[in-house]
Design an enzyme around this catalytic site. Sequence first.
Site, PDB file in Angstrom:
ATOM      1  N   TYR A  56       0.848  -1.196   0.000  1.00  0.00           N
ATOM      2  CA  TYR A  56       0.000   0.000   0.000  1.00  0.00           C
ATOM      3  C   TYR A  56       0.882   1.244   0.000  1.00  0.00           C
ATOM      4  O   TYR A  56       1.854   1.315   0.741  1.00  0.00           O
ATOM      5  CB  TYR A  56      -0.894   0.022   1.240  1.00  0.00           C
ATOM      6  N   GLU A  58      -0.371   4.958  -0.303  1.00  0.00           N
ATOM      7  CA  GLU A  58      -1.133   6.196  -0.443  1.00  0.00           C
ATOM      8  C   GLU A  58      -0.209   7.412  -0.385  1.00  0.00           C
ATOM      9  O   GLU A  58       0.684   7.500   0.455  1.00  0.00           O
ATOM     10  CB  GLU A  58      -2.183   6.298   0.660  1.00  0.00           C
ATOM     11  N   ASP A 202      -7.766  14.054 -24.605  1.00  0.00           N
ATOM     12  CA  ASP A 202      -7.896  12.644 -24.220  1.00  0.00           C
ATOM     13  C   ASP A 202      -7.320  11.823 -25.370  1.00  0.00           C
ATOM     14  O   ASP A 202      -7.957  11.635 -26.404  1.00  0.00           O
ATOM     15  CB  ASP A 202      -9.363  12.306 -23.979  1.00  0.00           C
ATOM     16  N   THR A 228      -5.080   6.392 -21.302  1.00  0.00           N
ATOM     17  CA  THR A 228      -4.852   5.068 -20.769  1.00  0.00           C
ATOM     18  C   THR A 228      -3.438   4.644 -21.154  1.00  0.00           C
ATOM     19  O   THR A 228      -2.780   5.283 -21.983  1.00  0.00           O
ATOM     20  CB  THR A 228      -5.863   4.057 -21.318  1.00  0.00           C
ATOM     21  N   LYS A 231      -4.074   0.023 -24.996  1.00  0.00           N
ATOM     22  CA  LYS A 231      -4.385   0.391 -26.376  1.00  0.00           C
ATOM     23  C   LYS A 231      -3.083   0.500 -27.193  1.00  0.00           C
ATOM     24  O   LYS A 231      -2.238  -0.380 -27.115  1.00  0.00           O
ATOM     25  CB  LYS A 231      -5.210   1.678 -26.416  1.00  0.00           C
ATOM     26  N   ARG A 237      -3.279  -2.271 -17.988  1.00  0.00           N
ATOM     27  CA  ARG A 237      -4.531  -1.548 -17.860  1.00  0.00           C
ATOM     28  C   ARG A 237      -4.393  -0.493 -16.764  1.00  0.00           C
ATOM     29  O   ARG A 237      -4.597  -0.753 -15.595  1.00  0.00           O
ATOM     30  CB  ARG A 237      -5.678  -2.517 -17.541  1.00  0.00           C
TER      31      ARG A 237
END
Length: 418
Positions: A56, A58, A202, A228, A231, A237
Site C-alpha cells: 500500500y 497512499e 484525451d 490510458t 491500447k 490496464r
Amino acid sequence: MHEPAIPTLTAADPQVAELVQAEARRQFDKVRLIASENYVSTAVLEATGSVLTNKYSEGYAGRRYYEGQQVIDQVELLAVARAKELFGVDHANVQPYSGSPANLAVYLAFLEPGEKVMGMALPMGGHLTHGWNVSATGKWFQSVRYGVRRETGRVDMDEVRDLALAERPKVIFCGGTAIPRTIDFPAFAAIAEEVGAVLVADIAHIAGLVAGGAHPSPVGHAPVITTTTHKTLRGPRGAMVLTDAEHAKAIDKAVFPGLQGGPHNHTTAAIAVALGEALTPDFRTYAHAIVANAQALAAALVERGFDLVSGGTDNHLILIDLTSKELGGKPAAQALDRAGVELNYNAVPFDSRKPFDPSGIRLGTAAITTRGLGVEQMPQVAAWIDRAVAAAGDDAELDRIGREVAELMAAYPMPGWA
C-alpha cells in the site's frame, strides 16, 4: 501455453488456470481488431504479476502515509520520469486506475458541480466521461456537445468555435473513442484560449501513435492530457494524466486524495516497463506500421463495398457503417467473432439505430501489428470480414473462416503464449 508459465496457479487452482490458458489460446488464434486492445510484452506481464501488488502506498513519492516505501518510490519516480521523457511534458501522474478516473480527476481539479464542460457527443465518437448524460460527468455538470458534419464525418472546427463562444465552457475535451481522423490540437487550443477554457486532450486511443511520432502531439497545445496506458501504447490496464507545470498541483490533489487511495504499484511498474519500451526506435517503427496497416485495411474494405465513416483513416481506427449491407452492427460483430475476427459493434454518426443494436462496427490494427501482420495481409483480413458479414447466420461458413484465421495466425508469435 501461457507465458510466463503458471505451474503454481495450475496446482493451486486448476479451474482458474484452465480459464487463463483458454483465454491465452483464444487470443493466439484470433485476428484481434478491437481498437482498444493490444498484446503487452512478457516483461509487462511479469511486472503486473509481481510482489509489488502486496504494498500500500497512499500519497506520492517522498510524501506517503505508509512506511516501507523505499522501493515503491523508486518505481513510481521511474515511471514518471519515463512518461515525461516520452511525451515531453513537465509533469506526469501515473496513479489513475483507468481512463475514466483520469478524466474524473480533470472535473475535480478544474470544475465545480453544475459548470459547463464541452466534449464530443458519444454517438459522434466521443467518450462517456466527456459529459454524456448516462455518465456522472453528464449528470453533475452541464454538458455542451459537438459532433461531426454529416457529409464528411469530420469535426467542423468553425462549428466548435461558434458553440464554445455561445456556451463558454470551463473545460473543453478533444479526443474520443471512435475518431478515425487526425485531431486538430492547435485549432482546439485556439478556441479554448479564446473562451478561457482548460483544454484537455484525451489521447487514450492514440497515445502510442503520439509517442511513436505517427500522430501529432497535443503537448504545447493542451495543458492537460489524459490517456490510458494500454491500447496503442501497449502497456498494462492503467492511466496517466500529463500536464504542464501550471496545472500539475491541481491534478495531483484531484487524483489523491480526491478520487483514489493507494495506487496499484504492480501496474505502476508495468507502466514503467511499457514506457521504456516505447522509448526505443523499434516502437516508433511499430507505431507507423499500425497506421500503414489501418490505411491498407481501410482501402481493401472500400474496394469490397464497405462504407467507412469519413471515407478512411489517419490513425489505427476504422469505423464502418453497415447500413448498405442491410445488417446491424451487433449481428455482424457476433458473426465475425465466430469467424475468428474480433471487433465490436459501434454507433456511427447520425445513427438511426439504438446504441445496443447500432449500424456500425469499429476495428483497429494495433494488436495485429504487434503480432507482426503487415500491409500485405490486410486484403486477406478484409476478405474475411466481407465473407463473414455476408455469411451471418451460416455457422458452417463462419466456422470455415475461423479455421482459416487460426491457420494464418499460427505463423505469428504472440507475447504471452509459447
